[in-house]
Design a protein around this motif. Structure first.
Motif, mmCIF file in Angstrom:
data_model
loop_
_atom_site.group_PDB
_atom_site.id
_atom_site.type_symbol
_atom_site.label_atom_id
_atom_site.label_comp_id
_atom_site.label_asym_id
_atom_site.label_seq_id
_atom_site.Cartn_x
_atom_site.Cartn_y
_atom_site.Cartn_z
ATOM 1 N N ASN A 13 5.142 -15.005 -7.608
ATOM 2 C CA ASN A 13 5.086 -15.049 -9.045
ATOM 3 C C ASN A 13 3.799 -15.502 -9.647
ATOM 4 N N ASP A 14 3.139 -16.343 -8.952
ATOM 5 C CA ASP A 14 1.668 -16.864 -9.578
ATOM 6 C C ASP A 14 0.825 -15.721 -9.314
ATOM 7 N N ALA A 15 1.007 -14.906 -8.259
ATOM 8 C CA ALA A 15 0.061 -14.036 -8.024
ATOM 9 C C ALA A 15 0.107 -12.888 -8.873
ATOM 10 N N VAL A 16 1.370 -12.543 -9.313
ATOM 11 C CA VAL A 16 1.480 -11.535 -10.389
ATOM 12 C C VAL A 16 0.717 -11.973 -11.521
ATOM 13 N N ARG A 17 0.916 -13.419 -12.016
ATOM 14 C CA ARG A 17 0.255 -13.545 -13.274
ATOM 15 C C ARG A 17 -1.229 -13.507 -13.023
ATOM 16 N N ILE A 18 -1.836 -13.716 -11.982
ATOM 17 C CA ILE A 18 -3.199 -13.540 -11.722
ATOM 18 C C ILE A 18 -3.443 -12.080 -11.930
ATOM 19 N N LYS A 19 -2.580 -11.142 -11.350
ATOM 20 C CA LYS A 19 -2.796 -9.628 -11.345
ATOM 21 C C LYS A 19 -2.977 -9.189 -12.843
ATOM 22 N N ARG A 20 -2.089 -9.843 -13.493
ATOM 23 C CA ARG A 20 -2.089 -9.462 -15.055
ATOM 24 C C ARG A 20 -3.431 -9.797 -15.675
ATOM 25 N N ALA A 21 -3.884 -10.945 -15.243
ATOM 26 C CA ALA A 21 -5.187 -11.531 -15.864
ATOM 27 C C ALA A 21 -6.217 -10.360 -15.314
ATOM 28 N N ILE A 22 -6.119 -9.937 -14.273
ATOM 29 C CA ILE A 22 -7.184 -8.937 -13.554
ATOM 30 C C ILE A 22 -6.919 -7.605 -14.516
ATOM 31 N N LYS A 23 -5.766 -7.081 -14.929
ATOM 32 C CA LYS A 23 -5.710 -5.963 -15.634
ATOM 33 C C LYS A 23 -6.342 -6.053 -16.653
ATOM 34 N N GLU A 24 -6.157 -7.203 -17.646
ATOM 35 C CA GLU A 24 -6.925 -7.660 -18.758
ATOM 36 C C GLU A 24 -8.189 -7.584 -18.728
ATOM 37 N N ALA A 25 -8.874 -8.079 -17.530
ATOM 38 C CA ALA A 25 -10.292 -8.101 -17.389
ATOM 39 C C ALA A 25 -10.815 -6.539 -17.264
ATOM 40 N N LYS A 26 -10.016 -5.680 -16.711
ATOM 41 C CA LYS A 26 -10.233 -4.291 -16.338
ATOM 42 C C LYS A 26 -10.338 -3.611 -17.748
ATOM 43 N N SER A 136 9.083 -4.589 -3.115
ATOM 44 C CA SER A 136 9.031 -3.212 -2.426
ATOM 45 C C SER A 136 8.231 -2.218 -3.423
ATOM 46 N N LYS A 137 8.021 -2.383 -4.574
ATOM 47 C CA LYS A 137 7.506 -1.580 -5.570
ATOM 48 C C LYS A 137 5.840 -1.823 -5.366
ATOM 49 N N ASN A 138 5.487 -2.713 -4.735
ATOM 50 C CA ASN A 138 4.010 -3.113 -4.654
ATOM 51 C C ASN A 138 3.338 -2.491 -3.497
ATOM 52 N N PRO A 139 2.562 -1.486 -3.446
ATOM 53 C CA PRO A 139 2.201 -0.850 -2.300
ATOM 54 C C PRO A 139 1.270 -1.614 -1.440
ATOM 55 N N PHE A 141 1.519 -5.165 -1.394
ATOM 56 C CA PHE A 141 2.370 -6.252 -0.433
ATOM 57 C C PHE A 141 2.946 -5.542 0.803
ATOM 58 N N VAL A 142 3.358 -4.371 0.305
ATOM 59 C CA VAL A 142 4.263 -3.627 1.792
ATOM 60 C C VAL A 142 3.241 -3.431 2.952
ATOM 61 N N SER A 143 2.170 -2.858 2.364
ATOM 62 C CA SER A 143 0.919 -2.568 3.616
ATOM 63 C C SER A 143 0.653 -3.628 4.246
ATOM 64 N N GLU A 144 0.156 -4.561 3.435
ATOM 65 C CA GLU A 144 -0.202 -5.906 4.018
ATOM 66 C C GLU A 144 0.712 -6.525 4.853
ATOM 67 N N HIS A 145 1.990 -6.525 4.547
ATOM 68 C CA HIS A 145 2.962 -7.075 5.487
ATOM 69 C C HIS A 145 3.166 -6.297 6.815
ATOM 70 N N ALA A 146 2.923 -4.901 6.692
ATOM 71 C CA ALA A 146 3.004 -4.178 7.830
ATOM 72 C C ALA A 146 1.909 -4.311 8.971
ATOM 73 N N ASP A 147 0.713 -4.527 8.254
ATOM 74 C CA ASP A 147 -0.366 -4.787 9.168
ATOM 75 C C ASP A 147 -0.439 -6.206 9.671
ATOM 76 N N ILE A 148 -0.058 -7.227 9.108
ATOM 77 C CA ILE A 148 -0.198 -8.680 9.393
ATOM 78 C C ILE A 148 1.119 -8.761 10.395
ATOM 79 N N THR A 149 2.257 -8.449 10.010
ATOM 80 C CA THR A 149 3.391 -8.680 10.972
ATOM 81 C C THR A 149 3.502 -7.870 12.394
#
Length: 246
Positions: A13-26, A136-139, A141-149
């Protein structure tokens, strides 16, 4: 089902808040160090390497598994000064994007740690992880879990998995199925499957990052032990009051 620790959910959830800040910056308030066009290219490429010098321990609210330690806390290493635009007062995209990615990767390393702990305890090897909910709707998040696990990640066919779960339990309780397992087989379906990248260089990179991740746990416990120790004769006796409440 496989459940992420509460600590991981909190840090996500903390990361999601950061992502919102990124969207604002973009959307016009970007740092002078990197343009939105470069940012788009950066995220569409092999972005895992962006966190080479930035590492995260995501247990902001304690660790449920595999340590069952409510006193565990999060850690970030590799922080740098935000490249702030003096005109817009907006923090730089660089730092925010790397921190966001590092948290997602840390959650995946945590998942790997849990899987390895289960297998070390005699649980059969897990070959496929079924991921549901908002993550599961975050591509990414899903791809990093596949690669790392190193596991296949299956996402649900239906969007509202919580409602499907409630309906499944209700159908079983109402007698429509003999068992919850039968109800699950009939009413729950996976959609897309994401496979780990077959890239030896990427696998080696994540092995090194995972080694750092494991060491962060040891370091955190060591720091906590230091602060819980009673002060020596040379130290301020007042420290004993502070340490005693930890």
């Amino acid at each position: 089902g496989f459940e992420q620790p509460l600590a991981c959910a909190s840090s996500y959830n903390d990361a999601v808040r950061i992502k919102r800040a990124i969207k604002e910056a973009k959307n016009g308030r970007h740092s002078p160090g990197i343009s939105p066009i470069v940012f788009e290219k950066m995220w569409k490429g092999r972005i895992a390497y962006l966190t080479k010098d930035f590492h995260c321990l995501p247990d902001y609210y304690g660790n449920r598994c595999p340590f069952a330690d409510p006193q565990m806390r999060g850690m970030l290493t590799g922080l740098s000064v935000f490249n702030t635009n003096a005109n817009t007062k907006s923090a730089g995209i660089d730092e925010l994007s790397i921190r966001y990615l590092s948290v997602i990767q840390a959650l995946a390393y945590s998942t790997r740690y849990i899987l390895e702990s289960l297998e070390a305890a005699g649980v059969p090897e897990v070959e496929l992880l079924f991921m549901c909910g908002g993550v599961s709707k975050n591509p990414l998040f899903v791809s990093e879990h596949a690669d790392i696990t190193g596991r296949i990640i299956a996402t649900p066919r239906d969007n509202e998995t919580v409602l499907i779960g409630a309906a499944t339990a209700g159908a079983c309780a109402g007698g429509s199925f003999k068992s919850l397992e039968d109800a699950m087989k009939a009413m729950n379906h996976h959609g897309k499957k994401v496979y780990p990248e077959q890239d030896p260089a990427l696998a080696l990179y994540h092995e090194r990052k995972y080694e750092v991740f494991r060491r962060l746990y040891k370091d955190h416990l060591a720091y906590r032990d230091i602060m819980r120790c009673k002060p020596t004769k040379e130290e301020d006796p007042a420290c004993n009051v502070n340490c005693s409440i930890m």
